[in-house]
Scaffold this motif. Structure first.
Motif, short mmCIF file in Angstrom:
data_model
loop_
_atom_site.label_atom_id
_atom_site.label_comp_id
_atom_site.label_asym_id
_atom_site.label_seq_id
_atom_site.Cartn_x
_atom_site.Cartn_y
_atom_site.Cartn_z
N ASP A 1 91.46 -69.68 -81.32
CA ASP A 1 90.39 -70.02 -80.38
C ASP A 1 90.89 -70.83 -79.19
OD1 ASP A 1 88.32 -68.85 -81.92
OD2 ASP A 1 88.30 -70.61 -83.22
N VAL A 2 92.06 -71.43 -79.31
CA VAL A 2 92.61 -72.28 -78.26
C VAL A 2 93.32 -71.41 -77.22
CG1 VAL A 2 94.31 -74.08 -77.78
CG2 VAL A 2 92.87 -74.25 -79.82
N CYS A 3 92.85 -71.49 -75.97
CA CYS A 3 93.46 -70.66 -74.94
C CYS A 3 94.00 -71.47 -73.76
CB CYS A 3 92.48 -69.59 -74.47
SG CYS A 3 90.92 -70.23 -73.88
N ARG B 1 90.47 -73.03 -89.95
CA ARG B 1 91.73 -73.07 -90.70
C ARG B 1 92.27 -71.68 -91.03
NH1 ARG B 1 90.76 -76.59 -95.77
NH2 ARG B 1 88.98 -75.21 -95.89
N SER B 2 91.46 -70.67 -90.94
CA SER B 2 91.93 -69.32 -91.25
C SER B 2 92.69 -68.69 -90.08
CB SER B 2 90.76 -68.41 -91.65
OG SER B 2 89.96 -68.11 -90.52
N ARG B 3 92.71 -69.37 -88.93
CA ARG B 3 93.32 -68.79 -87.73
C ARG B 3 94.29 -69.77 -87.05
NH1 ARG B 3 88.93 -67.05 -83.96
NH2 ARG B 3 90.52 -65.69 -83.12
N LEU B 4 95.04 -70.54 -87.83
CA LEU B 4 96.00 -71.48 -87.24
C LEU B 4 97.15 -70.73 -86.61
CD1 LEU B 4 96.30 -74.31 -89.93
CD2 LEU B 4 94.84 -74.24 -87.90
N ARG B 5 97.62 -71.25 -85.49
CA ARG B 5 98.78 -70.65 -84.81
C ARG B 5 99.95 -71.62 -84.68
NH1 ARG B 5 96.55 -66.82 -80.00
NH2 ARG B 5 96.15 -65.07 -81.38
N ARG B 6 99.66 -72.90 -84.42
CA ARG B 6 100.73 -73.82 -84.04
C ARG B 6 100.43 -75.23 -84.55
NH1 ARG B 6 104.79 -73.03 -80.17
NH2 ARG B 6 105.32 -74.79 -78.85
N LEU B 7 101.48 -75.94 -84.90
CA LEU B 7 101.39 -77.33 -85.32
C LEU B 7 102.35 -78.13 -84.44
CD1 LEU B 7 101.40 -78.73 -88.88
CD2 LEU B 7 103.10 -79.55 -87.28
N PHE C 1 90.77 -83.86 -88.21
CA PHE C 1 91.19 -83.30 -86.92
C PHE C 1 89.97 -83.13 -86.03
CE2 PHE C 1 94.83 -82.46 -89.47
CZ PHE C 1 95.90 -82.40 -88.58
N GLU C 2 90.05 -83.71 -84.83
CA GLU C 2 88.95 -83.65 -83.88
C GLU C 2 89.26 -82.66 -82.77
OE1 GLU C 2 88.12 -87.59 -82.48
OE2 GLU C 2 87.71 -88.34 -84.50
N ALA C 3 88.26 -81.89 -82.40
CA ALA C 3 88.40 -80.94 -81.30
C ALA C 3 88.61 -81.70 -80.00
CB ALA C 3 87.16 -80.06 -81.20
N HIS C 4 89.59 -81.28 -79.21
CA HIS C 4 89.87 -81.89 -77.92
C HIS C 4 89.73 -80.83 -76.82
CE1 HIS C 4 91.60 -84.72 -75.07
NE2 HIS C 4 92.32 -83.70 -74.61
N ARG C 5 88.71 -81.00 -76.00
CA ARG C 5 88.43 -80.11 -74.88
C ARG C 5 88.19 -78.65 -75.31
NH1 ARG C 5 92.05 -82.05 -69.77
NH2 ARG C 5 90.78 -83.88 -69.32
N ILE C 6 87.61 -78.51 -76.49
CA ILE C 6 87.23 -77.19 -76.99
C ILE C 6 85.97 -77.37 -77.84
CG2 ILE C 6 88.78 -77.35 -78.99
CD1 ILE C 6 89.15 -74.27 -78.70
N ASP C 7 85.03 -76.44 -77.70
CA ASP C 7 83.77 -76.54 -78.43
C ASP C 7 83.82 -75.90 -79.81
OD1 ASP C 7 82.48 -77.91 -76.36
OD2 ASP C 7 81.92 -76.04 -75.37
N ALA C 8 84.73 -74.98 -80.01
CA ALA C 8 84.81 -74.27 -81.30
C ALA C 8 85.28 -75.23 -82.40
CB ALA C 8 85.78 -73.10 -81.19
#
Length: 173
Positions: A106-108, A145-151, A134-141
């Motif tokens: 979801d993060v673009c 956890r089923s769509r993690l890409r990066r840590l 974990f708090e959303a930063h500058r994203i509303d979604a």
């Protein structure tokens, strides 16, 4: 829930490759015009093999971060972490607060992430970060956890000297 952890990096591959087979990357705010600078090295700190992020975070030129980040799967794939309840990190540092950032499909935008803060004390300790922290930063979604890409492990938000060592990162039940 499983009894097994999912090891992200136990330093069992040659630096900078993590246990999951993707490389750690050093990201400085110069990619956005900032002036922060740092190094990512591997070695022994207080008796433990680790990777170590060191440098200076500068707020000049709209800067303000140093990061080491890892794709959780090669390419643009996603990782399903629904089986686990959070991230556990063996860490040592200079007593400063740092962040763990997660990015999902979801993060673009580069400034978007899901963030949890922890303090890296001068002695080795295990930090537990449940996904609920974990708090959303500058994203509303919400965090998916089923769509993690990066840590990422990030020094961010204020001018300070960065010195953080990580010996193990895993998803934990």
């Amino acid at each position: 829930m499983p009894d097994d952890d999912y090891v992200v990096d136990a330093l069992d591959h040659q630096h900078p490759t993590a246990s999951i087979g993707t490389p750690w990357e050093l990201v400085e705010d110069g990619v956005m015009g900032g002036m922060s600078s740092g190094t990512l090295t591997r070695g022994i700190v207080r008796g433990r093999e680790c990777w170590r992020l060191q440098g200076e975070v500068s707020l000049e030129n709209n800067g303000g971060f140093l990061q080491t980040a890892l794709d959780l799967v090669p390419g643009s794939g996603t990782f399903d972490a629904c089986t686990w309840t959070g991230v556990e990190i063996d860490v040592l540092g200079n007593g400063e607060p740092y962040n763990c950032h997660l990015r999902t499909a979801d993060v673009c935008r580069p400034w978007q992430s899901y963030r949890a803060t922890f303090v890296a004390d001068p002695d080795w300790k295990t930090v537990w970060l449940p996904f609920s922290a974990f708090e959303a930063h500058r994203i509303d979604a919400p965090l998916d956890r089923s769509r993690l890409r990066r840590l990422g492990i990030v020094a961010i938000g204020r001018a300070f000297t960065v010195d953080i060592a990580v010996a193990d990162i895993r998803f934990r039940a």
